[in-house]
Design a protein around this motif. Structure first.
Motif, PDB file in Angstrom:
ATOM      1  N   UNK A 103       0.830  -1.204   0.000  1.00  0.00           N
ATOM      2  CA  UNK A 103       0.000   0.000   0.000  1.00  0.00           C
ATOM      3  C   UNK A 103       0.866   1.255   0.000  1.00  0.00           C
ATOM      4  N   UNK A 104       1.963   1.235   0.759  1.00  0.00           N
ATOM      5  CA  UNK A 104       2.870   2.388   0.774  1.00  0.00           C
ATOM      6  C   UNK A 104       3.546   2.565  -0.575  1.00  0.00           C
ATOM      7  N   UNK A 105       3.872   1.470  -1.248  1.00  0.00           N
ATOM      8  CA  UNK A 105       4.515   1.562  -2.564  1.00  0.00           C
ATOM      9  C   UNK A 105       3.573   2.173  -3.590  1.00  0.00           C
ATOM     10  N   UNK A 106       2.274   1.871  -3.480  1.00  0.00           N
ATOM     11  CA  UNK A 106       1.306   2.455  -4.401  1.00  0.00           C
ATOM     12  C   UNK A 106       1.204   3.969  -4.240  1.00  0.00           C
ATOM     13  N   UNK A 107       1.568   4.479  -3.048  1.00  0.00           N
ATOM     14  CA  UNK A 107       1.485   5.918  -2.796  1.00  0.00           C
ATOM     15  C   UNK A 107       2.627   6.704  -3.444  1.00  0.00           C
ATOM     16  N   UNK A 108       3.667   6.030  -3.892  1.00  0.00           N
ATOM     17  CA  UNK A 108       4.830   6.724  -4.440  1.00  0.00           C
ATOM     18  C   UNK A 108       4.428   7.620  -5.607  1.00  0.00           C
ATOM     19  N   UNK A 109       4.774   8.916  -5.490  1.00  0.00           N
ATOM     20  CA  UNK A 109       4.459   9.874  -6.532  1.00  0.00           C
ATOM     21  C   UNK A 109       3.027  10.367  -6.535  1.00  0.00           C
ATOM     22  N   UNK A 110       2.236   9.938  -5.524  1.00  0.00           N
ATOM     23  CA  UNK A 110       0.821  10.317  -5.504  1.00  0.00           C
ATOM     24  C   UNK A 110       0.414  10.968  -4.178  1.00  0.00           C
ATOM     25  N   UNK A 111       1.349  11.378  -3.368  1.00  0.00           N
ATOM     26  CA  UNK A 111       1.028  11.861  -2.025  1.00  0.00           C
ATOM     27  C   UNK A 111       1.047  13.382  -1.961  1.00  0.00           C
ATOM     28  N   UNK A 112       0.295  13.962  -1.008  1.00  0.00           N
ATOM     29  CA  UNK A 112       0.426  15.401  -0.752  1.00  0.00           C
ATOM     30  C   UNK A 112       1.753  15.713  -0.081  1.00  0.00           C
ATOM     31  N   UNK A 113       2.022  16.999   0.133  1.00  0.00           N
ATOM     32  CA  UNK A 113       3.335  17.419   0.626  1.00  0.00           C
ATOM     33  C   UNK A 113       3.671  16.836   1.998  1.00  0.00           C
ATOM     34  N   UNK A 114       2.652  16.644   2.852  1.00  0.00           N
ATOM     35  CA  UNK A 114       2.938  16.245   4.235  1.00  0.00           C
ATOM     36  C   UNK A 114       3.084  14.724   4.400  1.00  0.00           C
ATOM     37  N   UNK A 115       2.940  13.962   3.324  1.00  0.00           N
ATOM     38  CA  UNK A 115       3.145  12.513   3.385  1.00  0.00           C
ATOM     39  C   UNK A 115       4.390  12.170   2.561  1.00  0.00           C
ATOM     40  N   UNK A 116       5.301  11.436   3.188  1.00  0.00           N
ATOM     41  CA  UNK A 116       6.561  11.090   2.530  1.00  0.00           C
ATOM     42  C   UNK A 116       6.689   9.572   2.474  1.00  0.00           C
ATOM     43  N   UNK A 117       6.991   9.050   1.299  1.00  0.00           N
ATOM     44  CA  UNK A 117       7.214   7.611   1.132  1.00  0.00           C
ATOM     45  C   UNK A 117       8.720   7.354   1.175  1.00  0.00           C
ATOM     46  N   UNK A 118       9.146   6.505   2.100  1.00  0.00           N
ATOM     47  CA  UNK A 118      10.579   6.264   2.305  1.00  0.00           C
ATOM     48  C   UNK A 118      10.884   4.785   2.112  1.00  0.00           C
ATOM     49  N   UNK A 119      12.130   4.527   1.761  1.00  0.00           N
ATOM     50  CA  UNK A 119      12.661   3.164   1.675  1.00  0.00           C
ATOM     51  C   UNK A 119      13.832   3.063   2.642  1.00  0.00           C
ATOM     52  N   UNK A 120      13.632   2.422   3.782  1.00  0.00           N
ATOM     53  CA  UNK A 120      14.692   2.387   4.803  1.00  0.00           C
ATOM     54  C   UNK A 120      15.854   1.463   4.484  1.00  0.00           C
ATOM     55  N   UNK A 121      15.765   0.717   3.376  1.00  0.00           N
ATOM     56  CA  UNK A 121      16.834  -0.207   2.987  1.00  0.00           C
ATOM     57  C   UNK A 121      17.296   0.159   1.587  1.00  0.00           C
ATOM     58  N   UNK A 122      18.607   0.261   1.410  1.00  0.00           N
ATOM     59  CA  UNK A 122      19.177   0.583   0.106  1.00  0.00           C
ATOM     60  C   UNK A 122      20.341  -0.352  -0.173  1.00  0.00           C
ATOM     61  N   UNK A 123      20.270  -1.089  -1.268  1.00  0.00           N
ATOM     62  CA  UNK A 123      21.355  -1.995  -1.631  1.00  0.00           C
ATOM     63  C   UNK A 123      21.612  -3.084  -0.620  1.00  0.00           C
ATOM     64  N   UNK A 124      20.550  -3.535   0.085  1.00  0.00           N
ATOM     65  CA  UNK A 124      20.715  -4.569   1.090  1.00  0.00           C
ATOM     66  C   UNK A 124      21.224  -4.063   2.414  1.00  0.00           C
ATOM     67  N   UNK A 125      21.405  -2.747   2.557  1.00  0.00           N
ATOM     68  CA  UNK A 125      21.907  -2.151   3.792  1.00  0.00           C
ATOM     69  C   UNK A 125      20.835  -1.247   4.391  1.00  0.00           C
ATOM     70  N   UNK A 126      20.606  -1.372   5.680  1.00  0.00           N
ATOM     71  CA  UNK A 126      19.632  -0.527   6.365  1.00  0.00           C
ATOM     72  C   UNK A 126      20.219   0.875   6.505  1.00  0.00           C
ATOM     73  N   UNK A 127      19.545   1.859   5.947  1.00  0.00           N
ATOM     74  CA  UNK A 127      20.020   3.247   6.014  1.00  0.00           C
ATOM     75  C   UNK A 127      19.227   4.072   7.012  1.00  0.00           C
ATOM     76  N   UNK A 128      18.074   3.569   7.467  1.00  0.00           N
ATOM     77  CA  UNK A 128      17.267   4.250   8.481  1.00  0.00           C
ATOM     78  C   UNK A 128      16.784   3.185   9.458  1.00  0.00           C
TER      79      UNK A 128
END
Length: 345
Positions: free
Chosen positions: A54-79
């Motif tokens: 559901x969060x992935x479907x929101x990518x590029x479709x959210x208002x300013x106050x909603x941010x879609x994040x990916x806490x993992x990048x390249x197999x490494x946890x960044x957040x």
């Protein structure tokens, strides 16, 4: 392998935190979570709104106050904090209550090959945040090889190629260990980006980020291999006017754009073969390369590697979940190591 099979058999949960998807295997229950590594957050309140598909479907479709994040990048946890919150929601209340009943919860996690200490620490902290008292780390290459049924414990060479969203990892395994390995910063995201860039530069067309898979549109049944129709109709947005527009795209030009990032993968295979002992290279001529990972399903990629290397190339039966299934097999004791105890007189 960074830990022994005896230590892994004491674990209760196996987690594969990937850049594209997060998968969780629970001993006795099997694969319980297979969702996109995505979370939607309300930036005004800090509240978590959605996770997974559901969060992935929101990518590029959210208002300013909603941010879609990916806490993992390249197999490494960044957040770490966001990864913990995402995992808790993906597990659900019922499953978390079951895990909390275990007094000393042990977890196992996949880590990319040659992950630095900070990346390993981030993976451990993420699982500690969901209640794990001890965390064992296993190389993704070993776990994926076990998950797709390769005889990694035998004294013969097997080559595994893990095609992820952000990176491609290639290794030659023998006697349950990595003989030589290479990690290349090219994955499914780079291939998608190459297609999007080509369409923008050649046709001034922008594709939607989530509603359309660029590769499925731009390529036909032939994939990146030669063949199929000479052109494909693509729908997108005009760069100049912002209006919807359809263009007829030359599939040969799209294949050429995709081949550019994939040359780094072919070079990585050549580097691996050059650093291997000759006996193991002879074994690889018979067994070839096993492809796993979500990006291994890219149509025509296996044929491209066959043509470039002259080696047989196979795609695993379930390439996207091989790593977590391999960890699960180790947790449940289905993998028996080769006995290499010292010989006594």
């Amino acid at each position: 392998m960074t830990v022994s099979l005896e230590q892994l058999q004491r674990c209760h949960v196996a987690v594969d935190l990937g850049a594209a998807r997060t998968r969780v295997f629970v001993k006795g229950l099997g694969l319980v979570v297979d969702e996109p590594s995505c979370a939607a957050v309300n930036t005004r309140t800090g509240a978590l709104i959605a996770v997974g598909a559901f969060a992935e479907q929101m990518t590029g479709r959210t208002p300013d106050y909603i941010r879609v994040v990916r806490p993992v990048s390249g197999g490494t946890v960044v957040d770490i904090e966001m990864a913990q919150r995402m995992l808790r929601q993906l597990l659900g209340d019922k499953l978390r209550r079951q895990l909390r009943r275990k007094p000393r919860l042990r977890a196992a996690a996949c880590t990319p090959h040659d992950a630095d200490p900070l990346a390993q620490r981030a993976a451990v902290e993420t699982l500690v945040g969901i209640g794990a008292r001890r965390v064992e780390l296993v190389d993704t290459l070993i776990a994926a090889a076990v998950g797709c049924g390769l005889p990694v414990e035998q004294p013969s060479a097997t080559m595994i190629m893990v095609c992820g969203a952000a990176t491609t990892q290639i290794a030659v395994l023998s006697l349950g260990a990595i003989v030589t390995a290479e990690r290349i910063p090219v994955g499914g995201n780079a291939i998608d980006h190459a297609v999007i860039t080509h369409l923008r530069q050649a046709h001034e067309l922008m594709l939607p980020s989530q509603s359309v898979r660029p590769l499925q549109l731009a390529l036909s049944d032939g994939g990146i291999a030669a063949g199929g129709p000479a052109s494909t109709e693509i729908h997108g947005r005009d760069v100049a006017t912002g209006l919807a527009r359809s263009v007829l795209v030359d599939t040969a030009a799209v294949r050429h754009a995709i081949h550019t990032p994939l040359t780094a993968v072919v070079d990585g295979i050549g580097k691996i073969l050059r650093s291997c002992p000759p006996d193991l290279v002879a074994d690889l001529g018979d067994c070839g390369i096993m492809m796993v990972g979500g990006s291994a399903l890219l149509p025509g990629l296996d044929q491209m590697l066959r043509d470039a290397t002259g080696m047989p190339v196979q795609i695993a039966e379930r390439p996207d979940v091989c790593a977590v299934l391999g960890l699960g097999a180790m947790l449940e004791g289905r993998i028996k190591p080769l006995n290499l105890d010292p010989i006594t007189n």
